[in-house]
Design a protein around this motif. Structure first.
Motif, PDB file in Angstrom:
ATOM      1  N   ASP A 387      39.639  36.382  49.811  1.00 17.53           N
ATOM      2  CA  ASP A 387      40.725  35.366  49.492  1.00 17.53           C
ATOM      3  C   ASP A 387      42.187  36.308  50.409  1.00 17.53           C
ATOM      4  O   ASP A 387      43.135  36.611  49.797  1.00 17.53           O
ATOM      5  CB  ASP A 387      41.192  35.146  48.385  1.00 17.53           C
ATOM      6  N   ALA A 388      42.159  36.013  51.733  1.00 19.02           N
ATOM      7  CA  ALA A 388      43.161  36.664  52.533  1.00 19.02           C
ATOM      8  C   ALA A 388      44.243  35.506  53.211  1.00 19.02           C
ATOM      9  O   ALA A 388      43.701  34.730  53.445  1.00 19.02           O
ATOM     10  CB  ALA A 388      42.593  37.693  53.743  1.00 19.02           C
ATOM     11  N   HIS A 389      45.199  36.090  53.162  1.00 19.89           N
ATOM     12  CA  HIS A 389      46.223  35.253  53.854  1.00 19.89           C
ATOM     13  C   HIS A 389      47.124  36.346  54.574  1.00 19.89           C
ATOM     14  O   HIS A 389      48.246  36.499  54.236  1.00 19.89           O
ATOM     15  CB  HIS A 389      47.071  34.381  52.808  1.00 19.89           C
ATOM     16  N   PRO A 390      46.702  36.474  55.890  1.00 21.26           N
ATOM     17  CA  PRO A 390      47.749  37.381  56.761  1.00 21.26           C
ATOM     18  C   PRO A 390      48.834  37.184  56.808  1.00 21.26           C
ATOM     19  O   PRO A 390      49.857  38.070  57.137  1.00 21.26           O
ATOM     20  CB  PRO A 390      46.655  37.563  57.952  1.00 21.26           C
ATOM     21  N   ALA A 391      49.279  35.880  57.057  1.00 25.32           N
ATOM     22  CA  ALA A 391      50.816  35.512  57.374  1.00 25.32           C
ATOM     23  C   ALA A 391      51.463  35.769  56.493  1.00 25.32           C
ATOM     24  O   ALA A 391      52.729  36.108  56.722  1.00 25.32           O
ATOM     25  CB  ALA A 391      50.674  34.068  57.855  1.00 25.32           C
ATOM     26  N   SER A 392      51.077  35.744  55.183  1.00 26.50           N
ATOM     27  CA  SER A 392      51.989  36.190  53.730  1.00 26.50           C
ATOM     28  C   SER A 392      51.768  37.618  53.351  1.00 26.50           C
ATOM     29  O   SER A 392      52.285  37.913  52.421  1.00 26.50           O
ATOM     30  CB  SER A 392      51.739  34.967  52.738  1.00 26.50           C
ATOM     31  N   GLY A 393      50.620  38.227  54.026  1.00 28.83           N
ATOM     32  CA  GLY A 393      50.482  39.528  53.444  1.00 28.83           C
ATOM     33  C   GLY A 393      49.763  39.708  52.195  1.00 28.83           C
ATOM     34  O   GLY A 393      49.932  40.605  51.713  1.00 28.83           O
ATOM     35  N   ARG A 394      49.083  38.640  51.595  1.00 30.84           N
ATOM     36  CA  ARG A 394      48.464  38.730  50.513  1.00 30.84           C
ATOM     37  C   ARG A 394      46.710  38.854  50.908  1.00 30.84           C
ATOM     38  O   ARG A 394      46.253  38.350  51.755  1.00 30.84           O
ATOM     39  CB  ARG A 394      48.478  37.191  49.762  1.00 30.84           C
ATOM     40  N   TYR A 395      46.317  39.988  50.019  1.00 28.28           N
ATOM     41  CA  TYR A 395      44.848  40.325  50.319  1.00 28.28           C
ATOM     42  C   TYR A 395      44.283  40.508  48.946  1.00 28.28           C
ATOM     43  O   TYR A 395      44.417  41.417  48.165  1.00 28.28           O
ATOM     44  CB  TYR A 395      44.779  41.495  51.210  1.00 28.28           C
ATOM     45  N   SER A 396      43.319  39.555  48.571  1.00 31.10           N
ATOM     46  CA  SER A 396      42.701  39.438  47.293  1.00 31.10           C
ATOM     47  C   SER A 396      41.163  39.324  47.270  1.00 31.10           C
ATOM     48  O   SER A 396      40.638  38.882  48.455  1.00 31.10           O
ATOM     49  CB  SER A 396      43.211  38.395  46.555  1.00 31.10           C
ATOM     50  N   ILE A 397      40.413  39.688  46.695  1.00 28.75           N
ATOM     51  CA  ILE A 397      39.234  39.808  46.333  1.00 28.75           C
ATOM     52  C   ILE A 397      38.415  39.197  45.102  1.00 28.75           C
ATOM     53  O   ILE A 397      39.139  39.724  44.034  1.00 28.75           O
ATOM     54  CB  ILE A 397      38.407  41.313  46.708  1.00 28.75           C
ATOM     55  N   LYS A 398      37.959  38.098  45.036  1.00 26.49           N
ATOM     56  CA  LYS A 398      37.180  37.737  43.973  1.00 26.49           C
ATOM     57  C   LYS A 398      35.816  38.150  43.702  1.00 26.49           C
ATOM     58  O   LYS A 398      35.052  37.970  44.494  1.00 26.49           O
ATOM     59  CB  LYS A 398      37.381  36.318  44.024  1.00 26.49           C
ATOM     60  N   LEU A 399      35.512  38.940  42.706  1.00 24.80           N
ATOM     61  CA  LEU A 399      34.073  39.140  42.190  1.00 24.80           C
ATOM     62  C   LEU A 399      33.739  38.570  40.908  1.00 24.80           C
ATOM     63  O   LEU A 399      34.542  38.462  40.109  1.00 24.80           O
ATOM     64  CB  LEU A 399      34.395  40.846  41.908  1.00 24.80           C
ATOM     65  N   GLU A 400      32.630  37.879  41.228  1.00 24.07           N
ATOM     66  CA  GLU A 400      31.857  37.198  40.034  1.00 24.07           C
ATOM     67  C   GLU A 400      30.606  38.120  39.562  1.00 24.07           C
ATOM     68  O   GLU A 400      29.587  38.015  40.303  1.00 24.07           O
ATOM     69  CB  GLU A 400      31.467  35.725  40.185  1.00 24.07           C
ATOM     70  N   ILE A 401      30.818  38.993  38.283  1.00 21.99           N
ATOM     71  CA  ILE A 401      29.812  39.954  38.112  1.00 21.99           C
ATOM     72  C   ILE A 401      28.774  39.364  37.098  1.00 21.99           C
ATOM     73  O   ILE A 401      29.286  38.656  36.083  1.00 21.99           O
ATOM     74  CB  ILE A 401      30.619  41.115  37.555  1.00 21.99           C
ATOM     75  N   PRO A 402      27.559  39.470  37.526  1.00 22.61           N
ATOM     76  CA  PRO A 402      26.416  38.944  36.514  1.00 22.61           C
ATOM     77  C   PRO A 402      26.456  39.843  35.116  1.00 22.61           C
ATOM     78  O   PRO A 402      26.702  40.995  35.270  1.00 22.61           O
ATOM     79  CB  PRO A 402      25.224  39.157  37.281  1.00 22.61           C
ATOM     80  N   ALA A 403      26.157  39.137  34.328  1.00 21.03           N
ATOM     81  CA  ALA A 403      25.969  39.590  32.905  1.00 21.03           C
ATOM     82  C   ALA A 403      24.784  38.773  32.169  1.00 21.03           C
ATOM     83  O   ALA A 403      24.225  37.776  32.976  1.00 21.03           O
ATOM     84  CB  ALA A 403      27.336  39.292  32.101  1.00 21.03           C
ATOM     85  N   GLU A 404      24.514  38.586  30.946  1.00 22.17           N
ATOM     86  CA  GLU A 404      23.444  38.299  30.194  1.00 22.17           C
ATOM     87  C   GLU A 404      23.524  36.701  30.394  1.00 22.17           C
ATOM     88  O   GLU A 404      22.668  35.847  30.523  1.00 22.17           O
ATOM     89  CB  GLU A 404      23.211  38.788  28.791  1.00 22.17           C
ATOM     90  N   ASP A 405      24.591  36.174  30.036  1.00 20.05           N
ATOM     91  CA  ASP A 405      24.768  34.919  29.663  1.00 20.05           C
ATOM     92  C   ASP A 405      25.581  34.202  30.842  1.00 20.05           C
ATOM     93  O   ASP A 405      25.638  33.041  31.114  1.00 20.05           O
ATOM     94  CB  ASP A 405      25.455  34.635  28.350  1.00 20.05           C
ATOM     95  N   ALA A 406      26.400  34.756  31.516  1.00 21.75           N
ATOM     96  CA  ALA A 406      27.593  34.164  32.379  1.00 21.75           C
ATOM     97  C   ALA A 406      27.881  35.242  33.600  1.00 21.75           C
ATOM     98  O   ALA A 406      27.225  36.510  33.595  1.00 21.75           O
ATOM     99  CB  ALA A 406      28.668  33.602  31.759  1.00 21.75           C
ATOM    100  N   MET A 407      28.940  34.861  34.323  1.00 24.33           N
ATOM    101  CA  MET A 407      29.452  35.471  35.423  1.00 24.33           C
ATOM    102  C   MET A 407      30.674  35.959  34.883  1.00 24.33           C
ATOM    103  O   MET A 407      31.506  35.101  34.696  1.00 24.33           O
ATOM    104  CB  MET A 407      29.168  34.910  36.670  1.00 24.33           C
ATOM    105  N   HIS A 408      30.983  37.425  34.930  1.00 29.75           N
ATOM    106  CA  HIS A 408      32.400  37.714  34.622  1.00 29.75           C
ATOM    107  C   HIS A 408      33.330  37.738  36.037  1.00 29.75           C
ATOM    108  O   HIS A 408      32.924  38.371  36.822  1.00 29.75           O
ATOM    109  CB  HIS A 408      32.256  39.206  33.929  1.00 29.75           C
ATOM    110  N   GLU A 409      34.313  37.147  35.758  1.00 29.95           N
ATOM    111  CA  GLU A 409      35.240  37.107  37.082  1.00 29.95           C
ATOM    112  C   GLU A 409      36.341  38.324  36.828  1.00 29.95           C
ATOM    113  O   GLU A 409      37.012  38.493  35.812  1.00 29.95           O
ATOM    114  CB  GLU A 409      36.129  35.625  36.912  1.00 29.95           C
ATOM    115  N   MET A 410      36.403  38.785  38.140  1.00 31.95           N
ATOM    116  CA  MET A 410      37.519  39.838  38.256  1.00 31.95           C
ATOM    117  C   MET A 410      37.981  39.795  39.674  1.00 31.95           C
ATOM    118  O   MET A 410      37.440  39.459  40.793  1.00 31.95           O
ATOM    119  CB  MET A 410      36.786  41.218  38.239  1.00 31.95           C
ATOM    120  N   TRP A 411      39.441  40.085  39.767  1.00 27.11           N
ATOM    121  CA  TRP A 411      40.264  39.933  40.913  1.00 27.11           C
ATOM    122  C   TRP A 411      40.705  41.129  41.493  1.00 27.11           C
ATOM    123  O   TRP A 411      41.246  41.994  40.494  1.00 27.11           O
ATOM    124  CB  TRP A 411      41.440  39.024  40.911  1.00 27.11           C
TER     125      TRP A 411
END
Length: 636
Positions: A387-411
């Motif tokens: 999730d990058a926005h070079p014009a505004s200088g924002r650089y993020s990465i969204k990680l959805e990590i597998p677990a037993e019952d669901a996906m854990h979300e991390m930024w």
């Protein structure tokens, strides 16, 4: 056996061609692509054109709906000879009743531009061809004897390597715009069964079918003239998916797509054809004149190998640095979940990635002392969303990590472009179960940086682009998805020129290839969705099939609930009597019924991607149709 059909190509043009009704659909597509000059026909298939009503409710079988609603006589095995077809019929029980082709339609208001001898010539309209590649000489609705010599000359020069700059209103109205994930999932009900003939699927003479790229696993995409038809049609399908909001993108990505589309149109108007643009681009880049020499040079480079790795092969490489992070978990597995999921909840920590493991320490000193990390997780099987926005200088990465019952979300929030490129590359390799020692790490990071460079606007260079041709005819509707029109319409030309300055040197085929590569980097790229009902559940849910995994999605937000990789899949089976499908993975089995299509469609997508993954890098490989049907056909 050969009967006329009207086929809509990915660029929205229509062709009238004769299809063998006696062979399975897969073989018919292979013959059709051969006559059209499209390589790797196993990536394409035929589908029924859908209507807006098909997106409002679930249909499991359009073939039955077509049969029930058909206005033809009850004898569905009767084929009536058309005026341009053969005089034979598959069933002679009925008396002769000469059928006529559909009335002529103007389906290419803005045709392909070609410049010859300084004169701009335009070609368009529906043209006809037979499955053996020969033309019957007429436009739709016109018998061959009535075709003029001008039409014959025009048909001889029509090429799938070039497309109309703008389709006519009728062709564009045939596109459906899904308004939700549920509607997008219902768009996959129209695929024909590759194991059955078109005749067995209630297709009759002069019916309209659509030729589309079905499997998002493209082999050997190359910006050379022999692949120009395939490259152009794939670019067109990607273009209309983006403009129709079938896949979502950011504002910077949308402007880059618009700039690449403008460059492609300018190159088409200036060069006249993909072949000419290919030649111009090759000479500009000082490439070998002969393709055989180029192939030999490429082979020599592969045999000699790349530069030796700089890191010590006995040392496992590690990527570490200070980043801001935020984790949103649903159980006690994660101990750093904030009470509120806001920007203020981000924390700063020393984050390291090694051997596919992500570890978070409070500081670099704590990691050096060997203190246990406050958070550690394996990246294998994770979903990585940049999730990058070079014009505004924002650089993020969204990680959805597998677990037993669901996906854990991390930024993860990166501080600059270089750090962002390295962490995206590391996360993607970790999700595939590979470490930073993999040779692909450097290339992956370089590709991310190159894409960010293209998205960065160039206001100063845009002033030099004002004199470009074709600018007076720019219509925002033809370059922007509807959700960006209101915000960018007033300053559309300026913003597009700022992005176009980054791609103005690309030749035609290189620009199309860059468009495809950018499309492949989108979050929703390559996801074929279906509405299903899991065993033991009473509500409908969505699964998405990609080239290497199956995902369970939230119908409202599209977030990943669970991901199953094909690498952990043992088998997939279908109970054809009750239409239930079971997929066996190492971590367990999933059983579901498909609500928005026939279960054979889902079965074919899984088997098709397994088949495509088995293709070798040998350029002389032959298409193994028997293996394809073994993996996708099932039994009836």
């Amino acid at each position: 056996m050969h009967k006329p059909l009207r086929i809509q190509l990915p660029d929205l043009r229509y062709i009238d061609c004769k299809i063998d009704f006696s062979i399975d659909t897969f073989s018919a597509v292979v013959q059709l692509c051969k006559s059209l000059g499209i390589r790797h026909p196993e990536e394409l298939s035929l589908c029924y054109p859908l209507e807006p009503s098909h997106l409002k409710q679930n249909y499991q079988n359009l073939k039955e709906a077509k049969r029930i609603k058909s206005t033809q006589p009850p004898d569905t095995n009767t084929f009536i000879a058309a005026t341009r077809g053969s005089s034979n019929s598959l069933d002679r029980s009925n008396g002769p009743c000469p059928a006529t082709p559909p009335p002529p339609r103007s389906l290419s208001a803005t045709p392909v531009a070609s410049q010859q001898n300084g004169t701009l010539r335009r070609y368009g309209g529906v043209y006809s061809t037979q499955s053996d590649g020969s033309s019957d000489g007429g436009y739709c609705g016109t018998p061959p004897r009535a075709a003029s010599m001008d039409a014959l000359d025009a048909l001889a020069e029509v090429s799938l390597a070039d497309s109309p700059i703008e389709p006519d209103s009728q062709s564009r109205e045939s596109l459906l715009t899904p308004k939700s994930l549920m509607e997008r999932a219902r768009m996959n009900v129209g695929w024909l069964d590759s194991s059955l003939s078109v005749m067995e699927q209630y297709v009759r003479e002069w019916d309209t079918l659509q030729l589309r790229f079905k499997f998002y696993s493209f082999f050997d995409l190359t910006p050379r003239s022999h692949d120009a038809p395939r490259l152009n049609q794939l670019y067109q399908q990607a273009r209309w998916q983006i403009l129709n909001q079938e896949v979502q993108c950011t504002e910077e990505e949308m402007l880059l797509f618009a700039a690449l589309q403008l460059q492609i149109e300018l190159q088409t108007l200036a060069g006249g054809s993909a072949d000419a643009a290919d030649g111009a681009g090759a000479s500009a880049a000082a490439a070998p004149e002969d393709e055989i020499d180029a192939a030999l040079c490429e082979l020599q480079a592969q045999l000699e190998g790349g530069p030796a790795p700089r890191h010590d092969i006995t040392h496992v490489p590690e990527l570490a640095g200070y980043l801001k992070y935020l984790s949103k978990c649903n159980n006690d597995y994660c101990t750093i979940a904030p009470k509120r999921f806001t920007l203020k909840a981000y924390k700063r920590g020393w984050i390291s990635c090694r051997d596919g493991m992500l570890r978070i320490h409070s500081s670099r000193e704590a990691a050096a002392k060997g203190d246990p990390p406050s958070y550690a997780v394996e990246l294998r099987g994770a979903e990585v969303t940049p999730d990058a926005h070079p014009a505004s200088g924002r650089y993020s990465i969204k990680l959805e990590i597998p677990a037993e019952d669901a996906m854990h979300e991390m930024w993860l929030k990166c501080e600059n472009e270089d750090q962002y490129a390295e962490w995206v590359a590391a996360a993607r390799l970790g999700a595939r179960g590979r470490s930073l020692a993999d040779a692909a790490f450097g290339a992956e990071a370089a590709a991310v940086k190159a894409l960010l460079t293209l998205q960065r606007p160039q206001p100063a260079a845009a002033l030099q682009q004002q004199a470009l041709p074709h600018l007076d005819h720019l219509q925002p509707d033809n370059y922007l998805a509807p959700r960006f029109l209101k915000k960018l319409k007033g300053k559309f030309t300026q913003r597009v020129l700022e992005s176009h300055a980054n791609v103005k040197e690309l030749p035609l085929l290189e620009a199309k290839l860059q468009y495809i590569k950018t499309w492949q980097n989108l979050r929703d790229y390559g996801q074929t969705m279906f509405i299903v009902r899991f065993m033991g559940h009473k509500r409908d849910e969505i699964i998405s099939i990609a080239n290497n995994r199956i995902m369970r999605l939230d119908p409202n937000t599209g977030d990943h609930i669970k991901t199953w990789r094909f690498s952990t899949m043992k088998a997939w089976n279908v109970n054809w009597e009750i239409k239930h499908m079971m997929v066996q993975f190492e971590e367990g089995n999933i059983i579901f019924s498909v609500q928005s299509a026939d279960c054979k469609v889902v079965h074919e997508f899984i088997g098709g991607y397994i088949f495509l993954s088995m293709r070798s890098k040998d350029a002389n490989q032959t298409l193994n149709e028997e293996l394809f049907h073994k993996l996708t056909g099932g039994w009836t």
